[in-house]
Design an enzyme around this catalytic site. Sequence first.
Site, PDB file in Angstrom:
ATOM      1  N   ASP A  81       3.161  -5.548  -5.110  1.00  0.00           N
ATOM      2  CA  ASP A  81       3.113  -5.800  -6.062  1.00  0.00           C
ATOM      3  C   ASP A  81       4.044  -4.734  -6.710  1.00  0.00           C
ATOM      4  OD1 ASP A  81       0.806  -4.905  -6.708  1.00  0.00           O
ATOM      5  OD2 ASP A  81       0.905  -5.104  -8.523  1.00  0.00           O
ATOM      6  N   GLU A 176      -1.889  -4.250  -6.784  1.00  0.00           N
ATOM      7  CA  GLU A 176      -2.206  -2.533  -7.894  1.00  0.00           C
ATOM      8  C   GLU A 176      -2.218  -2.125  -9.044  1.00  0.00           C
ATOM      9  OE1 GLU A 176      -1.479   2.259  -8.361  1.00  0.00           O
ATOM     10  OE2 GLU A 176      -0.424  -0.437  -8.912  1.00  0.00           O
TER      11      GLU A 176
HETATM   12 ZN   LIG Z   1       2.693   2.283  -8.380  1.00  0.00          ZN
END
Ligand SMILES: [Zn+2]
Length: 410
Positions: A81, A176
Amino acid sequence: MRDEIIERFTKYVKIDTQSSEASSTVPTTQGQLELGSILVEELKAIGMEEVTIDENGYVMATLPSNTTKEIATIGFLAHIDTATDMTGKNVSPQIHENYDGESIVLNKDQGVVLSPEAFPELPTYKGQTIITTDGATLLGADDKAGITEIMVAMNYLLKHPEIKHGRIRVAFTPDEEIGRGPHNFDVKAFGAKFAYTMDGGPIGELEYESFNAAAARITFKGNSVHPGTAKDKMINANKMAMEFHSHLPQEEVPEKTDGYEGFYHLISLNGDVELAKSYYIIRDFDHDAFIMRKARVSEIVKELQAKYGEENIALEMNDQYYNMKEKIEPVKEIVDIVYRAMKNLGIEPDIRPIRGGTDGSQLSFKGMPTPNIFTGGENYHGKFEYISVESMIKATQVIIEVVRLFEHEA
Ligand SMILES: [Zn+2]
């Protein structure tokens, strides 16, 4: 290696994989699954084994050992992401070959200029090839550079069986940026004793200390009365929230701290007379100081409860992640080996605490100590994000060298 890096990187950044705090699905956005599926095909194509993607979008693969030596399985991770701070849709990477070290007009219409005045490190990239945005989006080098470097390193190792190595695992993880990446990470299925996230910034960065982190949500209930007749009756929730804030140490905020200093950060404050809500994050490297900071928040809440009534102030506080140093220090050799790998490649290691967290902060506490290595990117999370191809090559070489040293020194 160079062409492959540019080709993979520019392909990955064009897929919109922004995660979303507002979503409750796993992964939070469809684009992450799209890139995940592409990576699965590519991992198979280069000859990786045990290539899987689970229902949560976690991609895993194995580079089997090619030696008879007994070597611990090590892993390399990057996240799929991109940040939520700026749009990641329609990313149009601009390649500047033999960069002259001067200002780059990213977007003429919007007057977006990447200049050495604002970003003094720029001239150090003179002569290199740098990849920028077109000024309208983020780039997504965080962390598609990490994905690229791992892919290219694995491909290289598969094509160079003369480099001996143990069993290597790789993983590409979703979400994340919104802190949910490690939540569904199956450490057992991954099966690595140690791992590295390829998720750092400029060349040389090597990190194994992160913040201890907590979040606090405080709700203040007031009593709204017509202001004309409010004397001794009105309790203004906004003012309670302000009073709470005034009790915190005013110098211990992100904009006034650096290095190993911790802080309280007021992320949001919404309210009216009847109801106000404050949202804070609390950060400290030191475990005891972290506990003290949380205790301080609880104490101020208690003081105000004594003043305004217990039922009118509610505190919700939860830990988010911890300083991974606690778990990495006992196996410090996994940091030292990266240090040596960088030295062998002529890179000056830059070991510093992360004023934030990485997936490794949580994974280290799930039983897999996970330091963080540079990807080469600069100015993450915004339109001025850029990365040098030379730095990406070096990061790729660090992966290969770490893998080689683990075998060599076993
Ligand atoms: Zn990162």
